[in-house]
Design an enzyme around this catalytic site. Structure first.
Site, PDB file in Angstrom:
ATOM      1  N   GLU A 275      -0.619  -9.368  -0.671  1.00 15.38           N
ATOM      2  CA  GLU A 275      -2.038  -9.665  -0.419  1.00 15.38           C
ATOM      3  C   GLU A 275      -2.829  -9.706  -1.725  1.00 15.38           C
ATOM      4  O   GLU A 275      -3.705 -10.555  -1.909  1.00 15.38           O
ATOM      5  CB  GLU A 275      -2.626  -8.615   0.535  1.00 15.38           C
ATOM      6  CG  GLU A 275      -2.021  -8.703   1.928  1.00 15.38           C
ATOM      7  CD  GLU A 275      -2.526  -7.590   2.839  1.00 15.38           C
ATOM      8  OE1 GLU A 275      -2.211  -6.407   2.573  1.00 15.38           O
ATOM      9  OE2 GLU A 275      -3.243  -7.895   3.801  1.00 15.38           O
TER      10      GLU A 275
ATOM     11  N   GLU B 238       4.552  -5.277   7.197  1.00 16.11           N
ATOM     12  CA  GLU B 238       3.745  -4.258   7.884  1.00 16.11           C
ATOM     13  C   GLU B 238       4.236  -3.950   9.286  1.00 16.11           C
ATOM     14  O   GLU B 238       4.150  -2.807   9.752  1.00 16.11           O
ATOM     15  CB  GLU B 238       2.269  -4.708   7.939  1.00 16.11           C
ATOM     16  CG  GLU B 238       1.521  -4.576   6.625  1.00 16.11           C
ATOM     17  CD  GLU B 238       1.672  -5.762   5.697  1.00 16.11           C
ATOM     18  OE1 GLU B 238       2.503  -6.645   5.975  1.00 16.11           O
ATOM     19  OE2 GLU B 238       0.947  -5.807   4.700  1.00 16.11           O
TER      20      GLU B 238
ATOM     21  N   GLY C 133       0.542  -5.046   0.868  1.00 16.93           N
ATOM     22  CA  GLY C 133      -0.671  -5.116   0.054  1.00 16.93           C
ATOM     23  C   GLY C 133      -0.434  -5.767  -1.304  1.00 16.93           C
ATOM     24  O   GLY C 133      -1.365  -6.306  -1.904  1.00 16.93           O
TER      25      GLY C 133
ATOM     26  N   ALA D 296       0.868  -1.170   0.000  1.00 15.74           N
ATOM     27  CA  ALA D 296       0.000   0.000   0.000  1.00 15.74           C
ATOM     28  C   ALA D 296       0.911   1.228   0.000  1.00 15.74           C
ATOM     29  O   ALA D 296       2.083   1.134   0.381  1.00 15.74           O
ATOM     30  CB  ALA D 296      -0.886  -0.036   1.230  1.00 15.74           C
TER      31      ALA D 296
END
Ligand code: DAK
Length: 260
Positions: free
Chosen positions: A115, A135, A112, A67
């Site tokens: 993911e 993260e 992300g 992200a």
């Protein structure tokens, strides 16, 4: 919706979706997430003739490096919950898509990005790909389904280690762990993903969609996967394509499936 960060191309009936923010290593900012949401909720379901979708990243270096950390800094407390839920909803749309969705992982797949790759039905990695859930380095945990899908794919023990240490792993280890389906030479991941989708396109489309449903039912605690399988087996057996597939076998010819 006009896309700024998603490039959508079709090659011989296969949609190639490229996350296109190369300068930021294709990090998922808000705009990109909105575009992914638009694509999977509105555009992809209307492309009835598409054989499948390949998701990849622009450039040589990165699939998606997570992200967008720079945008996080502007996050308000009540925003995190909504963003996490929106991300999960988008990634569920990918996971539940009735045609094959394959991540062609051409470089970094972090946070992300890992993911996103895990939400796809399969992953083909370049030998230079790197995977990780870093993260904890930022004081957060994966927020787009990663804590669950990583366990589903590689098991509790190794998933916990990767999420607690934030370590990156290479393509070979990712394959050994079951995180990726295939490792190919750098630059060849889209080609390999296309070959897989072409093979799937020769099968009965209803059966393929039902495989997706059954696999997802296994991980849905509100459903009994075995009962879902019975229902969907029956649904397949009622299709014209089942008659065609069985007849083609007996007549020793290739089946001509229509999706009916
Ligand atoms: N966000 C924004 N920009 C990024 C970025 C990212 N995730 N990753 C790289 N970039 C940018 C860099 O800032 C740099 O831009 P400039 O400074 O040149 O403007 C450019 O991409 C090139 O990066 P580097 O110069 O760092 O390139 P290197 O080859 O040296 O290093 C790297 C590559 C991938 C090892 C490094 O860039 C890196 O460590 N990137 C960050 C990896 C990472 O930690 N990703 C984020 C994981 S956390 C949530 C939902 C989801 C999530 C969290 C919350 N809620 C809804 C709240 C998920 C979070 C994550 O994904």
């Amino acid at each position: 919706m006009d896309y700024k960060n998603l490039e959508v191309k079709t090659s011989k009936g296969i949609i190639i979706l490229t996350i296109n923010r190369e300068k930021a290593l294709n990090a998922l900012n808000n705009q990109t997430m909105e575009e992914l949401k638009d694509f999977f909720s509105k555009v992809a379901p209307r492309r009835k003739k598409a054989k499948g979708i390949i998701i990849t990243g622009a450039g040589e270096k990165s699939f998606v490096a997570g992200a967008d950390i720079k945008e996080f800094l502007a996050l308000k407390n009540d925003g995190a919950r909504k963003l996490s839920q929106r991300g999960q909803d988008i990634f569920f749309m990918i996971e539940r898509f009735p045609k094959p969705v394959i991540a062609a992982v051409n470089g970094f797949a972090l946070g992300g990005g890992c993911e996103l790759a895990m939400a796809c039905h399969m992953r083909v990695a370049s030998e230079k790909a790197r995977f990780g859930q870093p993260e904890v380095n930022l004081g957060i945990i994966p927020g787009y389904g990663g804590t669950q899908r990583l366990i589903q794919l590689i098991g509790k023990s190794k998933a916990t280690e990767l999420m607690m240490t934030g370590d990156m792993i290479g393509a070979a280890e990712a394959k050994e762990l079951g995180l990726v389906n295939h490792v190919v030479e750098h630059g060849a991941s889209v080609k390999k993903a296309k070959e897989i989708i072409e093979k799937i396109a020769s099968k009965a489309p209803v059966a393929i969609a039902k495989v997706v449903e059954c696999v997802n039912a296994h991980f849905d605690e509100t459903q009994d996967g075995f009962a879902v399988e019975v229902d969907l087996f029956e649904a397949c057996a009622e299709t014209e394509d089942f008659k065609e597939g069985a007849t083609a076998f007996v007549e020793r010819r290739a089946a001509n499936f229509t999706g009916n």
